[in-house]
Design an enzyme around this catalytic site. Structure first.
Site, PDB file in Angstrom:
ATOM      1  N   ASP A 180       4.559  -3.341  -1.410  1.00 24.22           N
ATOM      2  CA  ASP A 180       3.920  -3.638  -2.815  1.00 24.22           C
ATOM      3  C   ASP A 180       3.484  -2.996  -3.577  1.00 24.22           C
ATOM      4  O   ASP A 180       3.295  -1.807  -3.196  1.00 24.22           O
ATOM      5  CB  ASP A 180       3.769  -5.653  -2.145  1.00 24.22           C
ATOM      6  CG  ASP A 180       4.240  -6.129  -3.651  1.00 24.22           C
ATOM      7  OD1 ASP A 180       3.855  -5.804  -4.782  1.00 24.22           O
ATOM      8  OD2 ASP A 180       5.113  -6.968  -3.717  1.00 24.22           O
ATOM      9  N   GLY A 205       3.013   1.107  -3.460  1.00 25.56           N
ATOM     10  CA  GLY A 205       3.181   1.757  -4.000  1.00 25.56           C
ATOM     11  C   GLY A 205       4.853   1.182  -4.982  1.00 25.56           C
ATOM     12  O   GLY A 205       4.105  -0.319  -5.357  1.00 25.56           O
ATOM     13  N   ASP A 206       5.157   1.980  -5.609  1.00 24.66           N
ATOM     14  CA  ASP A 206       6.932   1.603  -6.581  1.00 24.66           C
ATOM     15  C   ASP A 206       6.965   1.717  -6.216  1.00 24.66           C
ATOM     16  O   ASP A 206       8.038   3.029  -6.281  1.00 24.66           O
ATOM     17  CB  ASP A 206       5.980   2.746  -8.073  1.00 24.66           C
ATOM     18  CG  ASP A 206       7.098   2.109  -9.092  1.00 24.66           C
ATOM     19  OD1 ASP A 206       8.084   1.052  -8.800  1.00 24.66           O
ATOM     20  OD2 ASP A 206       7.115   2.441 -10.023  1.00 24.66           O
ATOM     21  N   PHE A 207       8.434   0.727  -5.707  1.00 25.73           N
ATOM     22  CA  PHE A 207       9.558   0.971  -5.224  1.00 25.73           C
ATOM     23  C   PHE A 207      10.737   1.540  -5.971  1.00 25.73           C
ATOM     24  O   PHE A 207      11.146   2.349  -5.667  1.00 25.73           O
ATOM     25  CB  PHE A 207       9.928  -0.618  -5.079  1.00 25.73           C
ATOM     26  CG  PHE A 207       9.977  -2.133  -5.724  1.00 25.73           C
ATOM     27  CD1 PHE A 207      10.093  -1.825  -6.843  1.00 25.73           C
ATOM     28  CD2 PHE A 207       9.540  -2.497  -4.921  1.00 25.73           C
ATOM     29  CE1 PHE A 207      10.658  -3.114  -7.500  1.00 25.73           C
ATOM     30  CE2 PHE A 207       9.816  -4.013  -5.795  1.00 25.73           C
ATOM     31  CZ  PHE A 207      10.351  -4.004  -6.805  1.00 25.73           C
ATOM     32  N   HIS A 225      17.115 -10.292  -7.377  1.00 27.72           N
ATOM     33  CA  HIS A 225      17.064 -11.260  -8.882  1.00 27.72           C
ATOM     34  C   HIS A 225      15.768 -11.115  -9.830  1.00 27.72           C
ATOM     35  O   HIS A 225      16.538 -10.999 -10.738  1.00 27.72           O
ATOM     36  CB  HIS A 225      17.817 -12.279  -8.030  1.00 27.72           C
ATOM     37  CG  HIS A 225      15.986 -13.477  -8.205  1.00 27.72           C
ATOM     38  ND1 HIS A 225      15.608 -14.890  -7.466  1.00 27.72           N
ATOM     39  CD2 HIS A 225      14.646 -12.765  -7.819  1.00 27.72           C
ATOM     40  CE1 HIS A 225      14.344 -15.044  -7.428  1.00 27.72           C
ATOM     41  NE2 HIS A 225      13.279 -13.772  -7.452  1.00 27.72           N
TER      42      HIS A 225
HETATM   43  N1  SAH Z   1       8.870 -10.650  -1.347  1.00 27.32           N
HETATM   44  C1  SAH Z   1       8.159 -11.839  -1.724  1.00 27.32           C
HETATM   45  C2  SAH Z   1       7.598 -11.226  -3.496  1.00 27.32           C
HETATM   46  C3  SAH Z   1       8.859 -11.451  -3.989  1.00 27.32           C
HETATM   47  S1  SAH Z   1       7.982 -11.971  -6.325  1.00 27.32           S
HETATM   48  C4  SAH Z   1       8.269 -13.012  -1.760  1.00 27.32           C
HETATM   49  O1  SAH Z   1       9.229 -12.956  -1.454  1.00 27.32           O
HETATM   50  O2  SAH Z   1       7.741 -13.763  -1.780  1.00 27.32           O
HETATM   51  C5  SAH Z   1       8.527  -9.924  -6.112  1.00 27.32           C
HETATM   52  C6  SAH Z   1       7.766  -8.677  -5.887  1.00 27.32           C
HETATM   53  O3  SAH Z   1       8.283  -7.509  -6.605  1.00 27.32           O
HETATM   54  C7  SAH Z   1       6.390  -8.983  -6.454  1.00 27.32           C
HETATM   55  O4  SAH Z   1       5.621  -9.219  -5.085  1.00 27.32           O
HETATM   56  C8  SAH Z   1       5.839  -8.139  -6.938  1.00 27.32           C
HETATM   57  O5  SAH Z   1       4.909  -7.323  -7.558  1.00 27.32           O
HETATM   58  C9  SAH Z   1       7.136  -6.977  -6.707  1.00 27.32           C
HETATM   59  N2  SAH Z   1       7.126  -5.319  -7.434  1.00 27.32           N
HETATM   60  C10 SAH Z   1       7.249  -5.827  -8.724  1.00 27.32           C
HETATM   61  N3  SAH Z   1       7.295  -4.369  -9.182  1.00 27.32           N
HETATM   62  C11 SAH Z   1       7.593  -3.982  -8.309  1.00 27.32           C
HETATM   63  C12 SAH Z   1       7.401  -2.259  -8.000  1.00 27.32           C
HETATM   64  N4  SAH Z   1       7.209  -1.509  -9.519  1.00 27.32           N
HETATM   65  N5  SAH Z   1       7.709  -1.676  -6.555  1.00 27.32           N
HETATM   66  C13 SAH Z   1       6.974  -2.682  -5.950  1.00 27.32           C
HETATM   67  N6  SAH Z   1       7.078  -4.219  -5.839  1.00 27.32           N
HETATM   68  C14 SAH Z   1       7.334  -4.284  -7.514  1.00 27.32           C
END
Ligand code: SAH
Length: 313
Positions: A180, A205-207, A225
């Site tokens: 994340d 990191g950044d996905f 979503h």
């Molecule tokens: N899977 C977790 C969080 C869902 S919320 C759960 O179900 O509780 C969506 C997640 O995507 C958040 O934790 C947010 O920090 C992450 N996110 C948003 N943009 C991101 C990016 N560019 N790279 C990595 N993670 C990211």
């Protein structure tokens, strides 16, 4: 929503858990205005949240009990988030979003949702706490799928690792990677628990840039979503590039059905005002997967959320 939010913020259910409390005691403990607290409690009790006893004290009800901080399915963190300005303000501008199709969040705050959170640690803490609470039936997810057949699982956008911690605890041979944003994984305390920390890597990191490579399972819960099809495809294609050829992709999401349930349909409204994202039907998930290079193996329907299993083609 604001009544429940304010009850959650003042931790009224925690105060009443120790025994019935009078208005004066509640107002004292929360440093609030007594006469207004009395009117506030009247509104809450009209909704079945707390009940006034014959001595004029307020007691817990089944509904107010779920607002306790230490209730196993506590909705307190979610209630604090849903009524907080960064969610409530944009929700109040739903009309604008319905008119122009743009998330009102970006006009109200001048930045996309996750960019804004990265720069506002107080709001991010509220968001991450809500994500780390368990109304999403984590136990049901862990029980609904056989994770023991995997060797290494990456939780992409895994937040602060609550789901991964549960999956690793239930599957003692499995290794896990939490991925994340760096500012989010910094608070992944659930994974520092001795019983699982040896089997777990935490990678910030950044996905959109990429995800950790070479695992046989990638799971994304409540991630797809948050994004429109174009952005969702970037994330899924990064998973496709990273996954072993015989690997498994798991999307854990609500699936929109023809008889829309209010929980999913209202969550979709929230996605619409906050982000570019949306809740999707099974056939919309199937096309997204296909375009990203996966086939849909099955959809396991669960209480509230479903598990969509894909494999690389
Ligand atoms: N899977 C977790 C969080 C869902 S919320 C759960 O179900 O509780 C969506 C997640 O995507 C958040 O934790 C947010 O920090 C992450 N996110 C948003 N943009 C991101 C990016 N560019 N790279 C990595 N993670 C990211």
């Amino acid at each position: 929503m604001q009544a429940i939010h304010v009850a959650a913020k003042f931790a009224l259910a925690d105060l009443v858990a120790g025994g019935p409390k009078s208005i004066e005691e509640l107002a004292d403990a929360t440093h609030t205005h007594g006469p207004s607290m009395a009117r506030f409690l009247r509104a809450l009790t009209s909704l079945g949240i707390f009940v006034e006893d014959t001595t004029g004290r307020y007691r817990q009800t089944a509904l107010s009990d779920t607002l306790r901080s230490d209730h196993p399915e506590s909705i307190r963190p979610s209630a604090i988030m849903l009524g907080a300005h960064f969610v409530w303000g944009p929700s109040g501008a739903l009309e604008e979003t319905v008119r122009n199709g743009q998330p009102s969040f970006e006009r109200v705050y001048g930045a996309p949702f996750f960019e804004y959170l990265a720069g506002h640690s107080d709001d991010a803490a509220v968001f991450n706490a809500a994500m780390s609470s368990s109304p999403d039936h984590l136990a049901a997810i862990v029980g609904a799928f056989d994770f023991s057949r995997f060797q290494r699982i990456v939780d992409v956008g895994g937040g602060q690792g609550l789901l991964l911690a549960r999956v690793l605890s239930a599957n003692p041979r499995l290794r896990g990677v939490l991925h994340d944003l760096p500012s989010v994984v910094a608070g992944a305390s659930a994974l520092r628990h001795v019983a699982i920390s040896q089997r777990c890597e935490i990678i910030g990191g950044d996905f959109f840039e990429g995800v950790p490579t070479g695992a046989d399972a990638y799971m994304l819960k409540g991630v797809i979503h948050d994004w429109n099809d174009e952005a969702a495809l970037k994330i899924l294609k990064n998973c496709r590039r990273a996954i072993r050829p015989d690997g498994t992709l798991l999307l854990i999401e609500a699936v929109v059905t023809p008889s829309a349930d209010p929980r999913t349909a209202l969550m979709d409204m929230l996605m619409m005002v906050l982000t570019s994202g949306r809740e999707r039907t099974e056939s919309e998930f199937r096309s997204l997967l296909r375009e990203a290079g996966f086939s849909m193996v099955q959809v396991i329907r669960n209480a509230g959320v479903s598990i969509i299993e894909g494999r690389p083609v």
